[in-house]
Design a protein around this motif. Structure first.
Motif, PDB file in Angstrom:
ATOM      1  N   LYS A 129     -39.555  17.595   6.203  1.00 37.28           N
ATOM      2  CA  LYS A 129     -40.622  18.251   6.234  1.00 37.28           C
ATOM      3  C   LYS A 129     -41.999  17.928   7.347  1.00 37.28           C
ATOM      4  CE  LYS A 129     -45.151  19.099   3.463  1.00 37.28           C
ATOM      5  NZ  LYS A 129     -45.563  18.697   2.163  1.00 37.28           N
ATOM      6  N   VAL A 130     -41.970  18.434   8.119  1.00 33.84           N
ATOM      7  CA  VAL A 130     -42.496  18.144   9.280  1.00 33.84           C
ATOM      8  C   VAL A 130     -44.102  18.040   9.113  1.00 33.84           C
ATOM      9  CG1 VAL A 130     -43.411  18.948  11.766  1.00 33.84           C
ATOM     10  CG2 VAL A 130     -40.887  19.132  11.059  1.00 33.84           C
ATOM     11  N   HIS A 131     -45.432  16.908   9.502  1.00 31.31           N
ATOM     12  CA  HIS A 131     -46.459  16.830   9.351  1.00 31.31           C
ATOM     13  C   HIS A 131     -47.152  17.393  10.092  1.00 31.31           C
ATOM     14  CE1 HIS A 131     -46.002  14.935   5.587  1.00 31.31           C
ATOM     15  NE2 HIS A 131     -45.051  14.962   5.565  1.00 31.31           N
ATOM     16  N   TYR A 132     -47.996  18.432  10.151  1.00 28.73           N
ATOM     17  CA  TYR A 132     -48.955  18.752  11.766  1.00 28.73           C
ATOM     18  C   TYR A 132     -50.337  17.796  11.334  1.00 28.73           C
ATOM     19  CZ  TYR A 132     -45.270  21.004  13.560  1.00 28.73           C
ATOM     20  OH  TYR A 132     -43.717  21.945  13.958  1.00 28.73           O
ATOM     21  N   ASP A 133     -50.439  17.521  10.509  1.00 27.29           N
ATOM     22  CA  ASP A 133     -51.955  17.344   9.620  1.00 27.29           C
ATOM     23  C   ASP A 133     -52.684  15.823  10.512  1.00 27.29           C
ATOM     24  OD1 ASP A 133     -50.264  16.010   8.057  1.00 27.29           O
ATOM     25  OD2 ASP A 133     -51.396  16.343   6.679  1.00 27.29           O
ATOM     26  N   GLU A 134     -51.723  15.003  10.673  1.00 30.25           N
ATOM     27  CA  GLU A 134     -52.425  13.292  11.774  1.00 30.25           C
ATOM     28  C   GLU A 134     -51.976  13.685  12.986  1.00 30.25           C
ATOM     29  OE1 GLU A 134     -49.863  10.085   9.706  1.00 30.25           O
ATOM     30  OE2 GLU A 134     -50.141  11.764   7.684  1.00 30.25           O
ATOM     31  N   LYS A 135     -52.823  12.183  13.688  1.00 30.32           N
ATOM     32  CA  LYS A 135     -52.697  12.322  14.403  1.00 30.32           C
ATOM     33  C   LYS A 135     -51.243  12.933  15.925  1.00 30.32           C
ATOM     34  CE  LYS A 135     -54.211   9.174  18.444  1.00 30.32           C
ATOM     35  NZ  LYS A 135     -54.328   7.450  18.739  1.00 30.32           N
ATOM     36  N   SER A 136     -50.523  12.459  14.944  1.00 31.28           N
ATOM     37  CA  SER A 136     -49.450  13.524  16.119  1.00 31.28           C
ATOM     38  C   SER A 136     -48.538  13.565  15.232  1.00 31.28           C
ATOM     39  CB  SER A 136     -48.449  11.998  16.800  1.00 31.28           C
ATOM     40  OG  SER A 136     -49.076  11.311  17.686  1.00 31.28           O
ATOM     41  N   PRO A 137     -48.052  14.904  15.489  1.00 35.64           N
ATOM     42  CA  PRO A 137     -46.561  15.599  14.364  1.00 35.64           C
ATOM     43  C   PRO A 137     -45.864  14.787  14.094  1.00 35.64           C
ATOM     44  CG  PRO A 137     -47.391  16.927  16.270  1.00 35.64           C
ATOM     45  CD  PRO A 137     -48.144  15.682  16.645  1.00 35.64           C
ATOM     46  N   HIS A 138     -45.225  14.804  13.018  1.00 35.67           N
ATOM     47  CA  HIS A 138     -43.825  13.752  13.244  1.00 35.67           C
ATOM     48  C   HIS A 138     -42.621  14.374  12.089  1.00 35.67           C
ATOM     49  CE1 HIS A 138     -47.390  12.401  10.883  1.00 35.67           C
ATOM     50  NE2 HIS A 138     -46.087  11.860   9.804  1.00 35.67           N
ATOM     51  N   LEU A 139     -41.055  13.874  11.816  1.00 35.37           N
ATOM     52  CA  LEU A 139     -40.709  14.633  10.664  1.00 35.37           C
ATOM     53  C   LEU A 139     -40.163  13.732   9.586  1.00 35.37           C
ATOM     54  CD1 LEU A 139     -38.199  16.721   9.760  1.00 35.37           C
ATOM     55  CD2 LEU A 139     -37.135  15.686  11.506  1.00 35.37           C
ATOM     56  N   HIS A 140     -40.215  13.549   7.936  1.00 36.82           N
ATOM     57  CA  HIS A 140     -40.397  12.805   7.803  1.00 36.82           C
ATOM     58  C   HIS A 140     -38.979  13.612   6.836  1.00 36.82           C
ATOM     59  CE1 HIS A 140     -43.723   9.805   6.921  1.00 36.82           C
ATOM     60  NE2 HIS A 140     -44.077  11.120   7.040  1.00 36.82           N
ATOM     61  N   LEU A 141     -37.923  12.830   7.255  1.00 35.64           N
ATOM     62  CA  LEU A 141     -36.413  12.856   7.001  1.00 35.64           C
ATOM     63  C   LEU A 141     -35.955  11.925   5.748  1.00 35.64           C
ATOM     64  CD1 LEU A 141     -33.670  15.377   8.485  1.00 35.64           C
ATOM     65  CD2 LEU A 141     -33.103  13.236   7.620  1.00 35.64           C
ATOM     66  N   LEU A 142     -35.557  12.484   4.547  1.00 37.01           N
ATOM     67  CA  LEU A 142     -34.752  11.699   3.204  1.00 37.01           C
ATOM     68  C   LEU A 142     -33.536  12.684   3.117  1.00 37.01           C
ATOM     69  CD1 LEU A 142     -35.748   9.383   1.452  1.00 37.01           C
ATOM     70  CD2 LEU A 142     -35.965  11.097  -0.406  1.00 37.01           C
ATOM     71  N   PHE A 143     -32.060  10.845   3.434  1.00 34.51           N
ATOM     72  CA  PHE A 143     -31.518  11.464   3.587  1.00 34.51           C
ATOM     73  C   PHE A 143     -29.986  10.426   2.694  1.00 34.51           C
ATOM     74  CE2 PHE A 143     -31.293   8.793   7.255  1.00 34.51           C
ATOM     75  CZ  PHE A 143     -29.968   7.583   7.346  1.00 34.51           C
ATOM     76  N   LEU A 144     -28.977  10.905   2.172  1.00 33.13           N
ATOM     77  CA  LEU A 144     -28.095  10.539   1.460  1.00 33.13           C
ATOM     78  C   LEU A 144     -27.401   8.682   2.428  1.00 33.13           C
ATOM     79  CD1 LEU A 144     -26.904  12.019  -1.651  1.00 33.13           C
ATOM     80  CD2 LEU A 144     -28.747  10.367  -1.395  1.00 33.13           C
ATOM     81  N   PRO A 145     -27.421   7.591   2.327  1.00 33.98           N
ATOM     82  CA  PRO A 145     -25.565   6.993   3.833  1.00 33.98           C
ATOM     83  C   PRO A 145     -24.527   7.015   2.760  1.00 33.98           C
ATOM     84  CG  PRO A 145     -27.497   5.656   2.101  1.00 33.98           C
ATOM     85  CD  PRO A 145     -27.300   7.245   1.465  1.00 33.98           C
ATOM     86  N   VAL A 146     -24.142   8.299   3.448  1.00 32.65           N
ATOM     87  CA  VAL A 146     -22.921   8.610   2.783  1.00 32.65           C
ATOM     88  C   VAL A 146     -21.828   8.556   4.708  1.00 32.65           C
ATOM     89  CG1 VAL A 146     -21.411  10.643   2.280  1.00 32.65           C
ATOM     90  CG2 VAL A 146     -23.415  10.241   1.252  1.00 32.65           C
ATOM     91  N   VAL A 147     -20.679   7.834   3.850  1.00 32.17           N
ATOM     92  CA  VAL A 147     -20.092   7.122   4.555  1.00 32.17           C
ATOM     93  C   VAL A 147     -18.904   8.017   4.135  1.00 32.17           C
ATOM     94  CG1 VAL A 147     -20.388   5.510   5.659  1.00 32.17           C
ATOM     95  CG2 VAL A 147     -19.482   5.294   3.842  1.00 32.17           C
ATOM     96  N   HIS A 148     -17.625   8.812   5.654  1.00 31.51           N
ATOM     97  CA  HIS A 148     -16.842   9.555   5.864  1.00 31.51           C
ATOM     98  C   HIS A 148     -15.002   8.640   5.861  1.00 31.51           C
ATOM     99  CE1 HIS A 148     -19.110  12.934   4.899  1.00 31.51           C
ATOM    100  NE2 HIS A 148     -19.283  12.763   6.928  1.00 31.51           N
ATOM    101  N   THR A 149     -14.516   7.957   4.398  1.00 32.86           N
ATOM    102  CA  THR A 149     -13.704   6.934   4.900  1.00 32.86           C
ATOM    103  C   THR A 149     -12.182   6.811   3.558  1.00 32.86           C
ATOM    104  OG1 THR A 149     -13.192   4.602   4.768  1.00 32.86           O
ATOM    105  CG2 THR A 149     -14.339   6.229   3.272  1.00 32.86           C
ATOM    106  N   VAL A 150     -11.294   7.046   3.732  1.00 32.22           N
ATOM    107  CA  VAL A 150     -10.231   6.910   2.220  1.00 32.22           C
ATOM    108  C   VAL A 150     -10.682   5.402   1.472  1.00 32.22           C
ATOM    109  CG1 VAL A 150      -8.869   7.726   4.550  1.00 32.22           C
ATOM    110  CG2 VAL A 150      -8.908   5.092   4.408  1.00 32.22           C
TER     111      VAL A 150
END
Length: 335
Positions: free
Chosen positions: A63-84
């Motif tokens: 989600k991008v926030h425009y309501d503060e001093k500088s626009p910024h993107l908050h991004l939440l993800f799963l730290p998934v690695v591709h292995t065997v």
């Protein structure tokens, strides 16, 4: 979203999600304009999907926030690695420690982000590494002490979220019963909660800004301390140079003094020798005149000596000659 196929051991202390906050300074966004700002965050989102082959399906929210001093993107993800797995079969594994395995993982991330965004037409500036800036990196404990983290944390914990009491049916104004039930709940229950939560959120922002301000003050103080140390080092170097010059000057002064003293001593010695020669010469002249006068029976010996002394401006008598020279010196000084 069902992710039952993910591998990995989940413990109570495991980090199962990571967050990015992607932004830039406010002047940058003003300069590129609204449309380019949207493209900036869309490109940043694409970078996250592609970085380490993460895949968009492992992004939980963005989600991008425009309501503060500088626009910024908050991004939440799963730290998934591709292995065997042990059998060599490809698997997707939820493992935060492996996702950030390298010691310079964050530097690699920042370098890759910078290169990716620049290649997509955004003019960014990459910060210099600490090896070039000599900036001190503090441990988490040191940083907490500097920013008064514990006091701030305690203040935040002591904030009580006091929700308004749900009004009793008998307390509701009968003149307003005509309003729909959802509107009454929104106005008398949900809205007060939202207002209070918003107020607490603003207080949190103020505390965060205060922490940031203290951190910047510390960096500034550190910069001034470094400049002060440089000035002290320069002053010490100048002091050493001055002492060296003084030492060299004293040595030269001694050498010159010794040289001229030796020269004066030599001249005095030479002068004494010449004075002896002159005295002997006067004595010889006096004897010679006496001898001439006696040899040729000349009676005008005194006149001959007087004429010689007048013409040569000298006295054959050494004592008279010294007095004559002293008077001439006095006359020269009076002139």
């Amino acid at each position: 979203m069902t992710l039952h196929y993910l591998k990995g051991q989940i413990k109570t202390v495991s980090n199962i999600a990571c967050e990015y906050m992607i932004t830039s300074d406010n002047d940058f966004f003003k300069r590129i304009g609204e449309e380019e700002t949207k493209r900036y965050f869309a490109t940043a989102y694409k970078f996250v999907c592609e970085y380490k082959d993460l895949d968009e399906k492992y992004i939980l929210s963005a989600k991008v926030h425009y309501d503060e001093k500088s626009p910024h993107l908050h991004l939440l993800f799963l730290p998934v690695v591709h292995t065997v797995d042990k059998k060599g079969n490809p698997i997707d594994k939820l493992a935060c420690s492996e996702f950030w395995k390298a010691k310079d993982s964050y530097r690699q991330l920042q370098n890759s982000f910078f290169e990716y965004m620049v290649s997509n037409g955004f003019e960014l500036q990459r910060g210099l590494p600490k090896e070039e800036t000599d900036r001190v990196h503090y441990t988490l404990k040191e940083y907490k002490n500097i920013t008064n983290y514990e006091q701030t944390k305690e203040k935040l914990q002591n904030m009580k979220l006091e929700l308004p009491n749900i009004p009793e049916i008998r307390d509701i104004n009968m003149n307003r019963l005509s309003k729909k039930r959802d509107e009454k709940i929104l106005e008398e229950i949900i809205k007060p909660k939202d207002d209070l939560i918003n107020e607490l959120y603003q207080d949190k922002l103020i505390l965060q800004q205060e922490l940031l301000r203290k951190s910047k003050m510390f960096e500034k103080a550190e910069k001034y301390q470094k400049e002060r140390n440089n000035i002290i080092a320069d002053n010490e170097d100048l002091h050493n140079q001055v002492e060296k010059i003084k030492s060299e000057y004293k040595q030269r002064e001694f050498d010159i003094e010794w040289k001229y003293k030796s020269k004066i001593k030599g001249l005095e010695k030479e002068n004494n020798r010449l004075n002896k020669i002159i005295d002997k010469f006067y004595e010889t002249i006096d004897k010679f005149i006496h001898w001439i006068c006696k040899k040729f029976d000349m009676g005008a010996e005194d006149n001959l000596i007087r004429d010689f002394q007048k013409e040569t401006n000298t006295y054959l008598d050494a004592e008279k000659q010294l007095k004559h020279e002293e008077r001439e010196k006095e006359w020269d000084l009076d002139r």
